[in-house]
Design a protein around this motif. Structure first.
Motif: not given
Length: 187
Positions: A15, A18-19, A155-157
């Motif tokens: 990621y 994160d989230k 999160g954002k990959a």
């Protein structure tokens, strides 16, 4: 022809954020002197820094006032011309340093034009949405991936749901005292 190098810091589970959209898993820079020296050497091969709007807003809060006694790459990073891709910004000041150029519209077409110019290579830092668009358009020539010793758990990959394999050739691997592992791939 210039190469475009994407440099991303990722959690161990892949990621870039994160989230909560945070980058808190990056190691402290005080403990990161060895990778900073490598980064300083890398910046000698770069004549353009590309940023998306969000990454510009993160960087501009820190880098223009950073000094070499705290961050050994500060002067070199600040002196390299920067381009910010944004459809909302009109100006991109960089403290006492020259302003970054703002480009709006089709980032893919602009990057194609930039790659055709003579000179040193370009680096795109962070800017995950822009990075993913450039990856889809096959405009990234090399990847510098810094893997942090943290599992973010979501999160954002960097590589979300690719619809085909992306074959990469490993060129270099380095391990730093912070636990960060640097991976250098060519397409």
């Amino acid at each position: 022809m210039k190469k475009l190098i994407l440099e991303e810091w990722l959690s161990l589970d892949g990621y870039a954020e994160d989230k909560n959209g945070k980058l808190d898993f990056f190691p402290e820079t005080k403990a990161n002197r060895y990778s900073d020296l490598d980064q300083l050497n890398f910046l000698e091969s770069i004549d353009t820094i590309l940023l998306g709007r969000k990454t510009y807003e993160l960087f501009v809060d820190f880098w223009p006032t950073a000094t070499n006694d705290v961050e050994i790459i500060a002067d070199r990073l600040n002196s390299i011309p920067k381009i910010v891709f944004s459809n909302t910004l009109k100006k991109a000041p960089w403290g006492k340093w020259p302003d970054a150029q703002v480009l709006s519209g089709d980032a893919m077409e602009e990057v194609k034009k930039l790659k055709e110019k003579d000179g040193k290579d370009m680096v795109l830092w962070g800017s995950i949405s822009l990075a993913q668009s450039l990856m889809q358009a096959n405009l990234i020539d090399e990847y510098h991936i810094q893997i942090c010793p943290v599992a973010a758990g979501g999160g954002k990959a960097l590589f979300p749901g690719a619809d085909h394999y992306k074959n990469l050739k490993l060129v270099d691997v380095r391990q730093y005292d912070t636990g960060v592992v640097f991976l250098h791939y060519k397409v």
